[in-house]
Write an enzyme that holds these catalytic residues in place. Structure first.
Site, PDB file in Angstrom:
ATOM      1  N   THR A 202       0.863  -1.355  -0.020  1.00 32.24           N
ATOM      2  CA  THR A 202       0.005   0.060   0.083  1.00 32.24           C
ATOM      3  C   THR A 202       0.959   1.387   0.033  1.00 32.24           C
ATOM      4  O   THR A 202       1.889   1.326   0.607  1.00 32.24           O
ATOM      5  CB  THR A 202      -0.922   0.171   1.344  1.00 32.24           C
ATOM      6  OG1 THR A 202      -1.830  -1.176   1.192  1.00 32.24           O
ATOM      7  CG2 THR A 202      -1.636   1.316   1.348  1.00 32.24           C
ATOM      8  N   ARG A 230     -12.617  -8.959  -1.220  1.00 30.76           N
ATOM      9  CA  ARG A 230     -12.314  -8.433  -0.189  1.00 30.76           C
ATOM     10  C   ARG A 230     -12.057  -6.891  -0.369  1.00 30.76           C
ATOM     11  O   ARG A 230     -11.181  -6.632  -1.347  1.00 30.76           O
ATOM     12  CB  ARG A 230     -11.360  -9.127   0.616  1.00 30.76           C
ATOM     13  CG  ARG A 230     -10.825  -8.454   1.918  1.00 30.76           C
ATOM     14  CD  ARG A 230      -9.621  -7.601   1.646  1.00 30.76           C
ATOM     15  NE  ARG A 230      -9.015  -6.877   2.955  1.00 30.76           N
ATOM     16  CZ  ARG A 230      -8.274  -6.222   2.925  1.00 30.76           C
ATOM     17  NH1 ARG A 230      -7.574  -5.745   2.126  1.00 30.76           N
ATOM     18  NH2 ARG A 230      -7.791  -5.786   4.131  1.00 30.76           N
ATOM     19  N   VAL A 231     -12.415  -5.911   0.199  1.00 31.58           N
ATOM     20  CA  VAL A 231     -12.008  -4.581   0.221  1.00 31.58           C
ATOM     21  C   VAL A 231     -11.430  -4.037   1.480  1.00 31.58           C
ATOM     22  O   VAL A 231     -12.126  -4.486   2.653  1.00 31.58           O
ATOM     23  CB  VAL A 231     -13.195  -3.733  -0.254  1.00 31.58           C
ATOM     24  CG1 VAL A 231     -12.473  -2.088  -0.237  1.00 31.58           C
ATOM     25  CG2 VAL A 231     -13.507  -4.156  -1.628  1.00 31.58           C
ATOM     26  N   GLY A 232     -10.284  -3.690   1.449  1.00 32.34           N
ATOM     27  CA  GLY A 232      -9.555  -3.245   2.960  1.00 32.34           C
ATOM     28  C   GLY A 232      -9.799  -1.563   3.087  1.00 32.34           C
ATOM     29  O   GLY A 232     -10.738  -0.996   2.370  1.00 32.34           O
ATOM     30  N   ASP A 233      -9.227  -1.078   3.640  1.00 28.58           N
ATOM     31  CA  ASP A 233      -9.579   0.336   4.325  1.00 28.58           C
ATOM     32  C   ASP A 233      -9.094   1.545   3.202  1.00 28.58           C
ATOM     33  O   ASP A 233      -9.512   2.504   3.034  1.00 28.58           O
ATOM     34  CB  ASP A 233      -8.670   0.817   5.569  1.00 28.58           C
ATOM     35  CG  ASP A 233      -7.052   0.407   5.125  1.00 28.58           C
ATOM     36  OD1 ASP A 233      -6.842  -0.312   4.647  1.00 28.58           O
ATOM     37  OD2 ASP A 233      -6.236   1.293   5.929  1.00 28.58           O
ATOM     38  N   GLY A 254      -1.777  -0.958   6.884  1.00 31.17           N
ATOM     39  CA  GLY A 254      -1.792  -2.203   7.756  1.00 31.17           C
ATOM     40  C   GLY A 254      -3.031  -2.734   7.501  1.00 31.17           C
ATOM     41  O   GLY A 254      -3.568  -2.861   6.477  1.00 31.17           O
TER      42      GLY A 254
HETATM   43  C1  SD4 Z   1      -5.235  -3.358   3.028  1.00 30.83           C
HETATM   44  N1  SD4 Z   1      -4.239  -1.552   4.379  1.00 30.83           N
HETATM   45  O1  SD4 Z   1      -5.882  -3.754   2.026  1.00 30.83           O
HETATM   46  C2  SD4 Z   1      -4.205  -2.370   3.211  1.00 30.83           C
HETATM   47  C3  SD4 Z   1      -3.006  -3.199   3.229  1.00 30.83           C
HETATM   48  C4  SD4 Z   1      -1.621  -2.529   3.616  1.00 30.83           C
HETATM   49  O2  SD4 Z   1       0.558  -2.407   3.535  1.00 30.83           O
HETATM   50  O3  SD4 Z   1      -1.566  -1.421   3.971  1.00 30.83           O
HETATM   51  N2  SD4 Z   1      -0.464  -3.036   3.366  1.00 30.83           N
HETATM   52  O4  SD4 Z   1      -5.649  -3.708   4.275  1.00 30.83           O
END
Ligand code: SD4
Length: 324
Positions: A202, A230-233, A254
């Site tokens: 990221t 899946r979708v993250g932040d 993260g």
């Molecule tokens: C996520 N926040 O998809 C992202 C992953 C990430 O360094 O930050 N990786 O959850």
């Protein structure tokens, strides 16, 4: 506590040469500046990203253009972490998330987009050409193609293919915190630059231009070997990125699920509104995650990075190893 300078060899930047700032042992560092323009970004791989953004900022360009250029730079890296070269999901498909936000609270995002090289630019198009904020999956891809983006090959990069083949042997899905990943050689290990610095999946950056306007962008391939869909932040405004031009801007990296649960970057900006420094605002958001489930927090990494309207900036992470 003032940041220790990272001992790694720093990438030489054209107009600026700045050290990476290590957020040490949950004690974040912060530096203060009143100098405009300014750009900060997450992880070691942010150095060339800053350089790309700086070209625009130094020419008195808009922070929005700068953060897009920075994100595009990392998306362009064929064998890197965040773009099409990133790790795939469990089905072997690379799906990308991105968002962008400007000084007027205009924002756009794409989630789970496939075969598009520059999701950040599609996110900007969503912001500028539609009445919406987020487009997902096939719809996001269709919108991209209709707006002139090329549909790239569906193939994996060499290293991603190897990592995926390795992962398939056990097909275990355990998100691993980044500091542990750095010690690993297995499929969750980050990819490394020639100078030994590590990539992450990221890239988040925030910038303030010469006019004092703030913008931010995030681009990612998301968590490696995630469930398809899946979708993250990262593409969620208020989670992976938030900009309030009166107060400041923040981004995160993260375990996205934990960031979403607390609307992380919105929370950081709200703490800055209450008068906390960027570093303290990030720390208080991290504390919110830790307090919710202290045992779980030991097993994951979340880092926040923030800048306020004065150009002061700071960061804080649950674990050691978060650099900006
Ligand atoms: C996520 N926040 O998809 C992202 C992953 C990430 O360094 O930050 N990786 O959850």
């Amino acid at each position: 506590m003032i940041n220790a300078m990272n001992r790694r060899k720093f990438l030489k930047l054209g107009a600026i040469t700045a050290p990476l700032l290590t957020v040490k042992n949950s004690v974040a560092g912060s530096l203060q500046t009143t100098t405009k323009p300014i750009v900060i970004s997450t992880w070691d791989s942010g150095m060339p990203v800053n350089e790309a953004a700086w070209k625009i900022l130094a020419a008195k360009g808009r922070a929005l253009d700068a953060v897009e250029a920075g994100a595009m730079h990392i998306e362009d890296q064929v064998d890197c972490c965040v773009g099409l070269g990133g790790y795939p999901d469990r089905d072997g498909i690379v799906t990308l998330d991105s968002c962008i936000m400007d000084e007027h609270a205009n924002c756009g995002a794409v989630a789970g987009i496939e075969r598009i090289k520059h999701p950040v630019s599609v996110a900007r198009k969503v912001m500028e050409k539609t009445p919406h904020v987020i487009l997902v999956g096939a719809g996001a891809q269709q919108f991209a193609v209709e707006n002139g983006f090329t549909l790239e090959s569906a193939g994996l990069s060499e290293s991603s293919k190897n990592a995926y083949t390795e992962w398939l042997k056990n097909s275990e899905y355990t998100p691993v915190i980044n500091i542990e990943r750095k010690k690993q050689n297995g499929p969750f290990a980050p990819k490394f630059f020639e100078d030994g610095s590590a990539n992450h999946d990221t890239m988040g950056l925030v910038a303030m231009d010469i006019h004092g306007n703030l913008s931010g962008a995030v681009t990612t391939s998301g968590m490696a070997f995630k469930l398809h869909g899946r979708v993250g932040d990262s593409p969620i405004i208020g989670a992976g990125l938030f900009v309030d031009n009166e107060i400041g801007a923040a981004t995160s990296s993260g375990t996205g699920e934990e960031v979403i649960r607390i609307c992380g970057t919105h929370l950081v900006v709200e703490f800055m509104r209450q008068g906390y420094s960027p570093e303290m605002a990030c720390k208080k958001a991290v504390q919110r995650i830790v307090n919710r489930d202290t045992e779980k927090a030991k097993t994951l990494q979340v880092g926040f990075l923030a800048m306020n309207k004065k150009g002061q900036y700071g960061a804080y992470a649950i674990q050691k190893g978060f650099v900006f």
